[in-house]
Motif scaffolding. Structure first.
Motif, PDB file in Angstrom:
ATOM      1  N   VAL A 122       0.839  -1.205   0.000  1.00  0.00           N
ATOM      2  CA  VAL A 122       0.000   0.000   0.000  1.00  0.00           C
ATOM      3  C   VAL A 122       0.872   1.253   0.000  1.00  0.00           C
ATOM      4  N   ARG A 123       1.932   1.252   0.806  1.00  0.00           N
ATOM      5  CA  ARG A 123       2.824   2.412   0.841  1.00  0.00           C
ATOM      6  C   ARG A 123       3.494   2.625  -0.514  1.00  0.00           C
ATOM      7  N   ALA A 124       3.931   1.533  -1.146  1.00  0.00           N
ATOM      8  CA  ALA A 124       4.588   1.648  -2.450  1.00  0.00           C
ATOM      9  C   ALA A 124       3.643   2.240  -3.485  1.00  0.00           C
ATOM     10  N   LEU A 125       2.413   1.742  -3.532  1.00  0.00           N
ATOM     11  CA  LEU A 125       1.447   2.230  -4.520  1.00  0.00           C
ATOM     12  C   LEU A 125       1.066   3.685  -4.236  1.00  0.00           C
ATOM     13  N   THR A 126       0.919   4.014  -2.962  1.00  0.00           N
ATOM     14  CA  THR A 126       0.541   5.390  -2.601  1.00  0.00           C
ATOM     15  C   THR A 126       1.609   6.382  -3.015  1.00  0.00           C
ATOM     16  N   ASN A 127       2.860   6.094  -2.671  1.00  0.00           N
ATOM     17  CA  ASN A 127       3.934   7.032  -2.998  1.00  0.00           C
ATOM     18  C   ASN A 127       4.215   7.091  -4.495  1.00  0.00           C
ATOM     19  N   THR A 128       4.016   5.976  -5.178  1.00  0.00           N
ATOM     20  CA  THR A 128       4.147   5.990  -6.633  1.00  0.00           C
ATOM     21  C   THR A 128       3.081   6.886  -7.254  1.00  0.00           C
ATOM     22  N   SER A 164      17.990   3.773 -10.277  1.00  0.00           N
ATOM     23  CA  SER A 164      17.347   4.519  -9.187  1.00  0.00           C
ATOM     24  C   SER A 164      16.074   3.818  -8.735  1.00  0.00           C
ATOM     25  N   ALA A 165      15.338   3.237  -9.685  1.00  0.00           N
ATOM     26  CA  ALA A 165      14.134   2.482  -9.320  1.00  0.00           C
ATOM     27  C   ALA A 165      14.493   1.262  -8.480  1.00  0.00           C
ATOM     28  N   VAL A 166      15.596   0.605  -8.820  1.00  0.00           N
ATOM     29  CA  VAL A 166      16.061  -0.517  -7.992  1.00  0.00           C
ATOM     30  C   VAL A 166      16.431  -0.024  -6.598  1.00  0.00           C
ATOM     31  N   ALA A 167      17.061   1.156  -6.520  1.00  0.00           N
ATOM     32  CA  ALA A 167      17.416   1.726  -5.216  1.00  0.00           C
ATOM     33  C   ALA A 167      16.177   2.024  -4.382  1.00  0.00           C
ATOM     34  N   VAL A 168      15.115   2.508  -5.031  1.00  0.00           N
ATOM     35  CA  VAL A 168      13.855   2.760  -4.324  1.00  0.00           C
ATOM     36  C   VAL A 168      13.294   1.457  -3.768  1.00  0.00           C
ATOM     37  N   THR A 169      13.431   0.401  -4.545  1.00  0.00           N
ATOM     38  CA  THR A 169      12.873  -0.901  -4.146  1.00  0.00           C
ATOM     39  C   THR A 169      13.709  -1.578  -3.070  1.00  0.00           C
ATOM     40  N   PHE A 170      15.015  -1.309  -3.055  1.00  0.00           N
ATOM     41  CA  PHE A 170      15.925  -2.012  -2.153  1.00  0.00           C
ATOM     42  C   PHE A 170      15.497  -1.842  -0.695  1.00  0.00           C
ATOM     43  N   GLY A 171      15.384  -2.938   0.010  1.00  0.00           N
ATOM     44  CA  GLY A 171      14.954  -2.925   1.397  1.00  0.00           C
ATOM     45  C   GLY A 171      13.464  -3.123   1.572  1.00  0.00           C
ATOM     46  N   PHE A 172      12.691  -2.942   0.477  1.00  0.00           N
ATOM     47  CA  PHE A 172      11.238  -3.175   0.489  1.00  0.00           C
ATOM     48  C   PHE A 172      10.522  -2.357   1.565  1.00  0.00           C
ATOM     49  N   HIS A 173      10.866  -1.081   1.644  1.00  0.00           N
ATOM     50  CA  HIS A 173      10.164  -0.183   2.554  1.00  0.00           C
ATOM     51  C   HIS A 173       9.378   0.897   1.819  1.00  0.00           C
ATOM     52  N   PHE A 174       9.876   1.377   0.689  1.00  0.00           N
ATOM     53  CA  PHE A 174       9.152   2.292  -0.190  1.00  0.00           C
ATOM     54  C   PHE A 174       8.702   3.579   0.506  1.00  0.00           C
ATOM     55  N   PHE A 175       9.540   4.121   1.376  1.00  0.00           N
ATOM     56  CA  PHE A 175       9.216   5.417   1.960  1.00  0.00           C
ATOM     57  C   PHE A 175       9.244   6.482   0.870  1.00  0.00           C
ATOM     58  N   GLY A 176       8.463   7.540   1.074  1.00  0.00           N
ATOM     59  CA  GLY A 176       8.324   8.544   0.040  1.00  0.00           C
ATOM     60  C   GLY A 176       9.629   9.194  -0.359  1.00  0.00           C
ATOM     61  N   HIS A 177      10.496   9.488   0.625  1.00  0.00           N
ATOM     62  CA  HIS A 177      11.736  10.176   0.276  1.00  0.00           C
ATOM     63  C   HIS A 177      12.655   9.329  -0.589  1.00  0.00           C
ATOM     64  N   TYR A 178      12.473   7.989  -0.585  1.00  0.00           N
ATOM     65  CA  TYR A 178      13.272   7.151  -1.478  1.00  0.00           C
ATOM     66  C   TYR A 178      13.050   7.550  -2.938  1.00  0.00           C
ATOM     67  N   TYR A 179      11.832   7.984  -3.258  1.00  0.00           N
ATOM     68  CA  TYR A 179      11.460   8.255  -4.646  1.00  0.00           C
ATOM     69  C   TYR A 179      12.153   9.493  -5.213  1.00  0.00           C
ATOM     70  N   LEU A 180      12.752  10.304  -4.365  1.00  0.00           N
ATOM     71  CA  LEU A 180      13.460  11.483  -4.868  1.00  0.00           C
ATOM     72  C   LEU A 180      14.579  11.109  -5.833  1.00  0.00           C
ATOM     73  N   GLN A 181      15.152   9.920  -5.686  1.00  0.00           N
ATOM     74  CA  GLN A 181      16.233   9.503  -6.575  1.00  0.00           C
ATOM     75  C   GLN A 181      15.774   9.361  -8.029  1.00  0.00           C
ATOM     76  N   LEU A 182      14.491   9.238  -8.253  1.00  0.00           N
ATOM     77  CA  LEU A 182      13.986   9.085  -9.614  1.00  0.00           C
ATOM     78  C   LEU A 182      13.914  10.401 -10.370  1.00  0.00           C
ATOM     79  N   THR A 183      13.861  11.516  -9.662  1.00  0.00           N
ATOM     80  CA  THR A 183      13.497  12.778 -10.301  1.00  0.00           C
ATOM     81  C   THR A 183      14.566  13.352 -11.239  1.00  0.00           C
ATOM     82  N   PRO A 184      15.873  13.274 -10.948  1.00  0.00           N
ATOM     83  CA  PRO A 184      16.832  13.848 -11.898  1.00  0.00           C
ATOM     84  C   PRO A 184      16.807  13.161 -13.261  1.00  0.00           C
ATOM     85  N   ALA A 185      16.836  11.833 -13.272  1.00  0.00           N
ATOM     86  CA  ALA A 185      16.812  11.115 -14.550  1.00  0.00           C
ATOM     87  C   ALA A 185      15.509  11.370 -15.294  1.00  0.00           C
ATOM     88  N   ALA A 186      14.393  11.425 -14.579  1.00  0.00           N
ATOM     89  CA  ALA A 186      13.106  11.689 -15.231  1.00  0.00           C
ATOM     90  C   ALA A 186      13.101  13.061 -15.881  1.00  0.00           C
TER      91      ALA A 186
END
Length: 482
Positions: free
Chosen positions: A250-256, A291-313
């Motif tokens: 649920v956290r992963a889908l919400t933050n995505t 970066s997407a793999v880094a977001v997934t690593f640890g399987f916690h999916f906190f929102g701040h993890y997703y910041l790593q996606l923004t430069p490449a995007a």
């Protein structure tokens, strides 16, 4: 065949004029997008953890020995330096550093895009990045924590690799890794650019040396064994999906979904870029994928993890928009600006009940103890120590390290036997040496409550008595004579 003349290289005056116009605009936008970060004393427990760590380090603590966390040392050192210059009573200095980090990231992305696709692309990349950089829950996007400081390091790694500066690229990858382990994911696109370079073998040696030297230096400046344990080998229980599958999903889908809203202006051009992907943007796709793999690593999916996606995007969207009609660029910028305004309003107006709870608890704690007393806050809000101005009785600032609760794990794998290896003997010894004047049970029904932990339950029943409650948290004072 006639040779096609190359476009003349921009003169120094042209380059200076370009940046003289763009830098103030990016600086103003970076400051604007970070305004909400200054309106609250802190945004999330990570900021509180770092603030407490910095105070303990300033008092002579040693990282990975008397002050511990699963993170590398760069951000704790950054907080410590800011506190040394400006005092430890406010996070404003590190919030200013976060603005500068976002500005530096935008400038590096603009430089990358300009080198590849021209002046307009440079401006587009810098602006798009800053507009989407706040597109998460404000406690994730506005906090001055690890991911914000990863981003300029990862952008610098790509910037150096794009110019064949392999030693500097390795050092930038090391800085990203030493900010947070997942920052090392940028090594993937850097390695791809190295593979495509004219002389990959000597470049690989310089890249490896550039990476290894800062990491080895950081290990020596702390405690080599502790550095290895706390940043690499001691987090196996944390990096697992078991125990909270539905909660994490649920956290992963919400933050995505939240980030997708913020990137509404970028998604169409990025999809188009995917359809026409080629060698020219392969490194950017690898950057996004790693970066997407880094977001997934640890399987916690906190929102701040997703910041790593923004430069490449932002760079991929820029690559696609340069080939589209100008109105598509205007639409992408306008949509991103509207979404940015939405997230800024959220940051300025949304209530933060957990902060209010921590402030009330800190007030009670400060009232019942003296400045020299050590206290134990048993919970997941280390900011209580910082807000109260009290010293922790233990190096473990949250219950997570001692129970594997770890930010919301609510399944069966929570308890003493799931703690980080070796923590409970140290915890017992510290409480014996520095018995806390006050113990605050801030579990509030969570799986790490003291009645589920034999060691803590015995300590409270034998040596402490309840003296009050604050918003569901229970306060225990030492029994007279103890």
């Amino acid at each position: 065949m006639l040779a096609v003349p190359l476009a003349p290289a921009p003169t120094v005056a042209t380059r200076t004029a370009y940046w003289r116009q763009l830098l103030p605009a990016l600086a103003a936008l970076a400051a604007l997008t970070r305004i909400p970060s200054f309106v609250r004393p802190l945004w999330n427990p990570d900021e509180g953890y770092l603030a407490v760590q910095a105070r303990l380090l300033a008092q002579g603590g040693r990282l990975y020995e008397t002050v511990v966390d699963r993170k590398p040392p760069v951000v704790p050192w950054l907080y410590e330096a800011a506190f040394a210059v400006c005092g430890s009573g406010t996070l404003t200095p590190v919030r200013v550093l976060a603005v500068l980090a976002q500005l530096l990231t935008a400038v590096l992305l603009a430089s990358l895009a300009r080198r590849r696709w021209g002046d307009t692309a440079g401006r587009t990349a810098g602006v798009l990045y800053l507009l989407v950089s706040v597109g998460l829950n404000p406690e994730d996007a506005q906090a001055a924590t690890f991911e914000v400081f990863i981003l300029p390091c990862t952008a610098a790694a790509l910037w150096c690799a794009d110019r064949g500066r392999w030693g500097a690229a390795g050092a930038a990858v090391a800085c990203a890794f030493l900010t947070k382990q997942t920052g090392g994911a940028v090594l993937v696109p850097v390695a791809w650019l190295l593979h495509r370079s004219p002389a990959p073998r000597p470049g690989a040696l310089r890249l490896a040396a550039g990476f290894a030297l800062p990491v080895l230096a950081a290990a020596q400046l702390t405690d080599p064994a502790g550095f290895l344990f706390w940043t690499v080998t001691g987090s196996t229980a944390y990096a697992t999906f078991t125990g909270s599958e539905l909660h994490v999903l649920v956290r992963a889908l919400t933050n995505t979904a939240i980030l997708a809203v913020a990137c509404a202006g970028l998604v169409p051009p990025v999809v188009r870029a995917l359809r026409t992907a080629g060698a020219a943007t392969a490194d950017l796709w690898l950057w996004l994928a790693s970066s997407a793999v880094a977001v997934t690593f640890g399987f916690h999916f906190f929102g701040h993890y997703y910041l790593q996606l923004t430069p490449a995007a932002a760079l991929l969207a820029t690559a696609a928009l340069r080939t589209l009609p100008r109105e598509r660029l205007t639409a992408a910028l306008g949509t991103s600006a509207c979404c940015c305004a939405l997230f800024l309003a959220w940051g300025l107006l949304a209530p933060r009940p957990e902060l209010t709870h921590a402030q009330r608890l800190a007030t009670a704690l400060a009232h019942r103890t003296g400045p020299d007393d050590r206290v134990l806050v048993w919970g997941m809000h280390p900011e209580t120590y910082w807000l109260a101005g009290r010293t922790p009785a233990t190096r473990y600032l949250t219950a997570g390290l001692l129970t594997n609760y770890s930010g919301g794990r609510d399944g069966p794998e929570v308890g003493e036997k799931y703690a980080v290896q070796g923590t409970w003997p140290v915890f017992r010894a510290e409480l014996a040496a520095h018995a806390p004047a006050l113990v605050v049970d801030d579990s509030r029904g969570k799986p790490y409550a003291p009645d589920r932990l034999p060691t803590l339950r015995h300590l409270l029943s034998a040596r402490y008595e309840e003296v009050g409650r604050v918003d569901g948290a229970v306060l225990y004072a030492r029994v007279t004579g103890e």
